[in-house]
Design a protein around this motif. Structure first.
Motif, short mmCIF file in Angstrom:
data_model
loop_
_atom_site.label_atom_id
_atom_site.label_comp_id
_atom_site.label_asym_id
_atom_site.label_seq_id
_atom_site.Cartn_x
_atom_site.Cartn_y
_atom_site.Cartn_z
N SER A 99 0.80 -1.23 0.00
CA SER A 99 0.00 0.00 0.00
C SER A 99 0.83 1.27 0.00
N LEU A 100 2.13 1.16 -0.14
CA LEU A 100 2.92 2.39 -0.29
C LEU A 100 2.54 3.11 -1.58
N ARG A 101 2.01 2.38 -2.54
CA ARG A 101 1.38 2.99 -3.70
C ARG A 101 -0.13 2.78 -3.53
N PHE A 102 -0.86 3.86 -3.27
CA PHE A 102 -2.26 3.71 -2.88
C PHE A 102 -3.13 3.18 -4.01
N ASN A 103 -3.96 2.21 -3.63
CA ASN A 103 -4.98 1.64 -4.51
C ASN A 103 -5.97 0.95 -3.57
N PRO A 104 -7.29 1.08 -3.80
CA PRO A 104 -8.25 0.48 -2.88
C PRO A 104 -8.03 -1.01 -2.62
N ILE A 105 -7.73 -1.78 -3.66
CA ILE A 105 -7.53 -3.21 -3.44
C ILE A 105 -6.24 -3.48 -2.68
N TYR A 106 -5.19 -2.67 -2.95
CA TYR A 106 -3.93 -2.81 -2.19
C TYR A 106 -4.18 -2.55 -0.71
N PHE A 107 -4.87 -1.44 -0.44
CA PHE A 107 -5.11 -1.04 0.95
C PHE A 107 -6.01 -2.05 1.66
N ALA A 108 -6.98 -2.61 0.93
CA ALA A 108 -7.86 -3.62 1.52
C ALA A 108 -7.06 -4.88 1.89
N LEU A 109 -6.18 -5.31 0.99
CA LEU A 109 -5.35 -6.49 1.27
C LEU A 109 -4.42 -6.22 2.46
N THR A 110 -3.83 -5.03 2.49
CA THR A 110 -2.97 -4.66 3.61
C THR A 110 -3.75 -4.63 4.92
N SER A 111 -4.96 -4.10 4.88
CA SER A 111 -5.80 -4.05 6.09
C SER A 111 -6.08 -5.46 6.61
N GLY A 112 -6.35 -6.39 5.69
CA GLY A 112 -6.64 -7.76 6.09
C GLY A 112 -5.43 -8.48 6.66
N PHE A 160 -10.58 -16.13 8.92
CA PHE A 160 -11.95 -15.67 8.63
C PHE A 160 -12.09 -14.18 8.88
N ILE A 161 -11.61 -13.71 10.02
CA ILE A 161 -11.71 -12.28 10.34
C ILE A 161 -10.92 -11.45 9.34
N ALA A 162 -9.73 -11.92 8.95
CA ALA A 162 -8.91 -11.19 7.99
C ALA A 162 -9.61 -11.07 6.64
N ILE A 163 -10.25 -12.15 6.18
CA ILE A 163 -10.96 -12.12 4.90
C ILE A 163 -12.14 -11.14 4.97
N ILE A 164 -12.87 -11.16 6.08
CA ILE A 164 -13.99 -10.23 6.25
C ILE A 164 -13.49 -8.79 6.18
N ILE A 165 -12.36 -8.52 6.84
CA ILE A 165 -11.79 -7.16 6.83
C ILE A 165 -11.42 -6.75 5.41
N VAL A 166 -10.83 -7.68 4.63
CA VAL A 166 -10.46 -7.37 3.25
C VAL A 166 -11.70 -6.98 2.44
N LEU A 167 -12.75 -7.75 2.55
CA LEU A 167 -13.98 -7.49 1.78
C LEU A 167 -14.63 -6.17 2.18
N LEU A 168 -14.77 -5.96 3.50
CA LEU A 168 -15.39 -4.72 3.97
C LEU A 168 -14.54 -3.51 3.62
#
Length: 235
Positions: free
Chosen positions: A89-102, A130-138
């Motif tokens: 996520s050092l290069r911002f992109n919604p999917i990058y940031f979602a994966l990093t969040s998870g 399971f929690i990590a996947i939920i965080i990625v999706l949300l």
């Protein structure tokens, strides 16, 4: 190469206009890899004479995995996980940031909440996944909203210096969980995690300047290199 790295560390920028061929990027990445290995060996050698606590993560993995599986997990799976967590996520992109969040959620749940190991398939593993996947999706749904995405992009550009420094420090200092969480180890934390901090500064630069695949490959090669040395020393 070294000058570009130092200039970036002093003044990090989210986007770099680096006009280099793939060949030159590979040469620079190899050069930075060699610098990192030399620095890591120097610090590790110095710690041998000063203070050397047991690395509980390495010990645990060595006990649970065969050498081949250990190379796969420690040399491929964990580097991919950590690069997504701290560099993608050092290069911002919604999917990058979602994966990093998870993945960051999984990291914190594993280390701080369940007091487990990233690669340990214990009775908490499915909960963590399971929690990590939920965080990625949300997170992806949330970050993809136009107004939120625009605000995050502006924030990334404005505060990238702090984002880069935070990614370096968090990558390094969270490695303190590899050791026993004692008072003396916390005092030694800046020194014990110095190789990881140095590695993170280089990896962050190569990720922004060259692309995600460069720090990922360097991370994998580094881990495989040191794991192989460990096997040879055991033999």
């Amino acid at each position: 190469m070294a000058r570009d790295l130092v200039n970036f560390i002093k003044s990090p920028k989210e986007r770099l206009l680096v006009e280099k061929t793939i060949k030159n990027k590979i040469y620079d990445t190899i050069g930075l890899f060699l610098i990192k290995v030399i620095f890591s060996v120097m610090v590790a050698s110095l710690l041998q004479f000063i203070y050397k606590p047991e690395n509980l993560t390495s010990t645990s993995m060595a006990e649970r995995f065969s050498p081949l599986v250990l190379l796969m997990v420690g040399g491929i799976v964990l580097p991919l996980f950590e690069e997504i967590t701290f560099r993608l996520s050092l290069r911002f992109n919604p999917i990058y940031f979602a994966l990093t969040s998870g993945t960051f959620t999984y990291y914190i749940l594993t280390k701080a909440v369940f007091k487990s190991r990233l690669s340990l398939l214990d009775d908490t593993f499915l909960y963590r996944i399971f929690i990590a996947i939920i965080i990625v999706l949300l997170a992806y749904i949330l970050y993809s909203r136009k107004n939120i995405k625009s605000a995050l992009e502006r924030g990334w550009k404005k505060h990238f210096r702090m984002i880069y420094y935070f990614s370096c420090a968090s990558f390094a200092w969270l490695h303190i969980f590899n050791f026993e969480l004692s008072f003396i180890n916390f005092l030694w934390m800046p020194i014990l995690t110095l190789p990881q901090l140095f590695s993170a500064t280089i990896a962050g630069y190569t990720r922004v300047a060259f692309g995600f695949q460069y720090p990922l490959l360097v991370h994998m090669i580094t881990n495989i290199f040191f794991l192989s040395i460990t096997f040879l020393s055991i033999d």
